[in-house]
Design a protein around this motif. Structure first.
Motif, PDB file in Angstrom:
ATOM      1  N   MET A   1       0.838  -1.182   0.000  1.00 28.43           N
ATOM      2  CA  MET A   1       0.000   0.000   0.000  1.00 28.43           C
ATOM      3  C   MET A   1       0.881   1.242   0.000  1.00 28.43           C
ATOM      4  O   MET A   1       1.274   1.713   1.059  1.00 28.43           O
ATOM      5  N   PRO A   2       1.205   1.749  -1.159  1.00 30.28           N
ATOM      6  CA  PRO A   2       2.068   2.929  -1.194  1.00 30.28           C
ATOM      7  C   PRO A   2       1.374   4.151  -0.605  1.00 30.28           C
ATOM      8  O   PRO A   2       0.171   4.309  -0.728  1.00 30.28           O
ATOM      9  N   HIS A   3       2.154   4.951   0.043  1.00 33.60           N
ATOM     10  CA  HIS A   3       1.730   6.242   0.603  1.00 33.60           C
ATOM     11  C   HIS A   3       0.748   6.127   1.769  1.00 33.60           C
ATOM     12  O   HIS A   3       0.107   7.110   2.109  1.00 33.60           O
ATOM     13  N   ASP A   4       0.625   4.957   2.389  1.00 33.06           N
ATOM     14  CA  ASP A   4      -0.246   4.888   3.561  1.00 33.06           C
ATOM     15  C   ASP A   4       0.535   5.047   4.856  1.00 33.06           C
ATOM     16  O   ASP A   4      -0.038   5.064   5.927  1.00 33.06           O
ATOM     17  N   ILE A   5       1.857   5.206   4.738  1.00 34.08           N
ATOM     18  CA  ILE A   5       2.721   5.485   5.886  1.00 34.08           C
ATOM     19  C   ILE A   5       3.339   6.861   5.678  1.00 34.08           C
ATOM     20  O   ILE A   5       3.738   7.211   4.572  1.00 34.08           O
ATOM     21  N   LEU A   6       3.422   7.630   6.761  1.00 32.40           N
ATOM     22  CA  LEU A   6       4.017   8.963   6.711  1.00 32.40           C
ATOM     23  C   LEU A   6       5.173   9.056   7.698  1.00 32.40           C
ATOM     24  O   LEU A   6       5.140   8.436   8.764  1.00 32.40           O
ATOM     25  N   VAL A   7       6.165   9.843   7.334  1.00 35.27           N
ATOM     26  CA  VAL A   7       7.187  10.294   8.272  1.00 35.27           C
ATOM     27  C   VAL A   7       6.924  11.785   8.451  1.00 35.27           C
ATOM     28  O   VAL A   7       6.899  12.545   7.482  1.00 35.27           O
ATOM     29  N   CYS A   8       6.682  12.179   9.687  1.00 38.76           N
ATOM     30  CA  CYS A   8       6.358  13.570   9.991  1.00 38.76           C
ATOM     31  C   CYS A   8       7.512  14.186  10.776  1.00 38.76           C
ATOM     32  O   CYS A   8       8.154  13.520  11.586  1.00 38.76           O
ATOM     33  N   LEU A   9       7.749  15.452  10.533  1.00 34.40           N
ATOM     34  CA  LEU A   9       8.820  16.188  11.203  1.00 34.40           C
ATOM     35  C   LEU A   9       8.227  17.345  11.996  1.00 34.40           C
ATOM     36  O   LEU A   9       7.331  18.042  11.508  1.00 34.40           O
ATOM     37  N   SER A  10       8.740  17.526  13.198  1.00 32.51           N
ATOM     38  CA  SER A  10       8.330  18.659  14.018  1.00 32.51           C
ATOM     39  C   SER A  10       9.480  19.005  14.951  1.00 32.51           C
ATOM     40  O   SER A  10      10.107  18.107  15.522  1.00 32.51           O
ATOM     41  N   THR A  11       9.775  20.278  15.098  1.00 34.98           N
ATOM     42  CA  THR A  11      10.816  20.701  16.027  1.00 34.98           C
ATOM     43  C   THR A  11      10.200  21.170  17.336  1.00 34.98           C
ATOM     44  O   THR A  11       9.095  21.711  17.362  1.00 34.98           O
ATOM     45  N   CYS A  12      10.954  20.938  18.421  1.00 32.54           N
ATOM     46  CA  CYS A  12      10.523  21.329  19.764  1.00 32.54           C
ATOM     47  C   CYS A  12      11.619  22.173  20.412  1.00 32.54           C
ATOM     48  O   CYS A  12      12.793  22.033  20.078  1.00 32.54           O
ATOM     49  N   PRO A  13      11.247  23.008  21.378  1.00 32.45           N
ATOM     50  CA  PRO A  13      12.230  23.904  21.978  1.00 32.45           C
ATOM     51  C   PRO A  13      13.229  23.211  22.906  1.00 32.45           C
ATOM     52  O   PRO A  13      14.301  23.750  23.160  1.00 32.45           O
ATOM     53  N   ASP A  14      12.887  22.018  23.429  1.00 29.21           N
ATOM     54  CA  ASP A  14      13.773  21.360  24.390  1.00 29.21           C
ATOM     55  C   ASP A  14      13.425  19.876  24.500  1.00 29.21           C
ATOM     56  O   ASP A  14      12.404  19.414  23.978  1.00 29.21           O
ATOM     57  N   SER A  15      14.290  19.146  25.197  1.00 31.50           N
ATOM     58  CA  SER A  15      14.114  17.693  25.334  1.00 31.50           C
ATOM     59  C   SER A  15      12.867  17.327  26.127  1.00 31.50           C
ATOM     60  O   SER A  15      12.207  16.323  25.821  1.00 31.50           O
ATOM     61  N   ALA A  16      12.546  18.097  27.149  1.00 34.89           N
ATOM     62  CA  ALA A  16      11.364  17.791  27.963  1.00 34.89           C
ATOM     63  C   ALA A  16      10.094  17.869  27.118  1.00 34.89           C
ATOM     64  O   ALA A  16       9.239  16.981  27.180  1.00 34.89           O
ATOM     65  N   THR A  17       9.966  18.930  26.333  1.00 35.96           N
ATOM     66  CA  THR A  17       8.796  19.078  25.464  1.00 35.96           C
ATOM     67  C   THR A  17       8.759  17.965  24.427  1.00 35.96           C
ATOM     68  O   THR A  17       7.713  17.351  24.197  1.00 35.96           O
ATOM     69  N   ALA A  18       9.900  17.695  23.804  1.00 39.58           N
ATOM     70  CA  ALA A  18       9.973  16.642  22.788  1.00 39.58           C
ATOM     71  C   ALA A  18       9.581  15.294  23.381  1.00 39.58           C
ATOM     72  O   ALA A  18       8.806  14.540  22.778  1.00 39.58           O
ATOM     73  N   GLY A  19      10.095  14.977  24.563  1.00 39.46           N
ATOM     74  CA  GLY A  19       9.782  13.708  25.207  1.00 39.46           C
ATOM     75  C   GLY A  19       8.317  13.579  25.564  1.00 39.46           C
ATOM     76  O   GLY A  19       7.710  12.520  25.403  1.00 39.46           O
ATOM     77  N   SER A  20       7.740  14.662  26.036  1.00 39.75           N
ATOM     78  CA  SER A  20       6.323  14.656  26.400  1.00 39.75           C
ATOM     79  C   SER A  20       5.440  14.438  25.178  1.00 39.75           C
ATOM     80  O   SER A  20       4.523  13.607  25.192  1.00 39.75           O
ATOM     81  N   ILE A  21       5.715  15.162  24.100  1.00 42.23           N
ATOM     82  CA  ILE A  21       4.923  15.016  22.877  1.00 42.23           C
ATOM     83  C   ILE A  21       5.107  13.617  22.296  1.00 42.23           C
ATOM     84  O   ILE A  21       4.137  12.949  21.932  1.00 42.23           O
ATOM     85  N   ALA A  22       6.357  13.145  22.228  1.00 39.69           N
ATOM     86  CA  ALA A  22       6.628  11.813  21.673  1.00 39.69           C
ATOM     87  C   ALA A  22       5.883  10.737  22.457  1.00 39.69           C
ATOM     88  O   ALA A  22       5.233   9.876  21.866  1.00 39.69           O
ATOM     89  N   GLY A  23       5.987  10.795  23.773  1.00 43.48           N
ATOM     90  CA  GLY A  23       5.318   9.796  24.604  1.00 43.48           C
ATOM     91  C   GLY A  23       3.813   9.797  24.423  1.00 43.48           C
ATOM     92  O   GLY A  23       3.185   8.739  24.325  1.00 43.48           O
ATOM     93  N   THR A  24       3.233  10.974  24.366  1.00 40.24           N
ATOM     94  CA  THR A  24       1.784  11.077  24.188  1.00 40.24           C
ATOM     95  C   THR A  24       1.350  10.504  22.840  1.00 40.24           C
ATOM     96  O   THR A  24       0.386   9.739  22.771  1.00 40.24           O
ATOM     97  N   LEU A  25       2.064  10.850  21.779  1.00 38.68           N
ATOM     98  CA  LEU A  25       1.688  10.363  20.450  1.00 38.68           C
ATOM     99  C   LEU A  25       1.752   8.845  20.369  1.00 38.68           C
ATOM    100  O   LEU A  25       0.869   8.204  19.776  1.00 38.68           O
ATOM    101  N   VAL A  26       2.767   8.246  20.988  1.00 39.30           N
ATOM    102  CA  VAL A  26       2.895   6.781  20.958  1.00 39.30           C
ATOM    103  C   VAL A  26       1.854   6.144  21.878  1.00 39.30           C
ATOM    104  O   VAL A  26       1.173   5.185  21.485  1.00 39.30           O
TER     105      VAL A  26
END
Length: 114
Positions: A1-26
């Motif tokens: 199934m082509p194009h049914d998977i995405l790689v998304c990019l987003s920048t965060c201001p710091d590791s704490a924010t990045a970790g919180s967002i990553a954990g929530t999304l997973v």
């Protein structure tokens, strides 16, 4: 199934924010995996001035049908006024890995009411 998977990019201001967002999304099955790449140096124009900041880049793997919910959740969690969120279609890859992404970034099955 082509194009049914995405790689998304987003920048965060710091590791704490990045970790919180990553954990929530997973945890919420909006992404199968989120890589956090610290040490990204971003140069950009904002409100008429050129800025350079250290950021953490999120590399988010998800199913395309989960993107609308992922976008809504990421924007709600993100502290930036204008968060970066770019989705790139995956055109090919290791089939078992792509199957794993599909399985782990799937909407939870609804439970029938008694």
């Amino acid at each position: 199934m082509p194009h049914d998977i995405l790689v998304c990019l987003s920048t965060c201001p710091d590791s704490a924010t990045a970790g919180s967002i990553a954990g929530t999304l997973v945890r919420e099955s909006l992404a199968a995996c989120v890589n956090q790449l610290p040490g990204v140096r971003s140069t950009y124009r904002w409100q008429g001035n050129v800025h350079t900041d250290e950021e953490v880049l999120l590399v988010i793997k998800t199913a395309a049908d989960r993107f609308p919910a992922l976008r809504e959740r990421l924007l709600a969690l993100h502290p930036y006024e204008l968060p970066e969120l770019i989705a790139l279609p995956v055109t090919d890859g290791h089939a078992p890995y792509l199957d794993w992404v599909r399985a782990h970034a799937a909407a939870p099955a609804s439970t029938p009411h008694s």
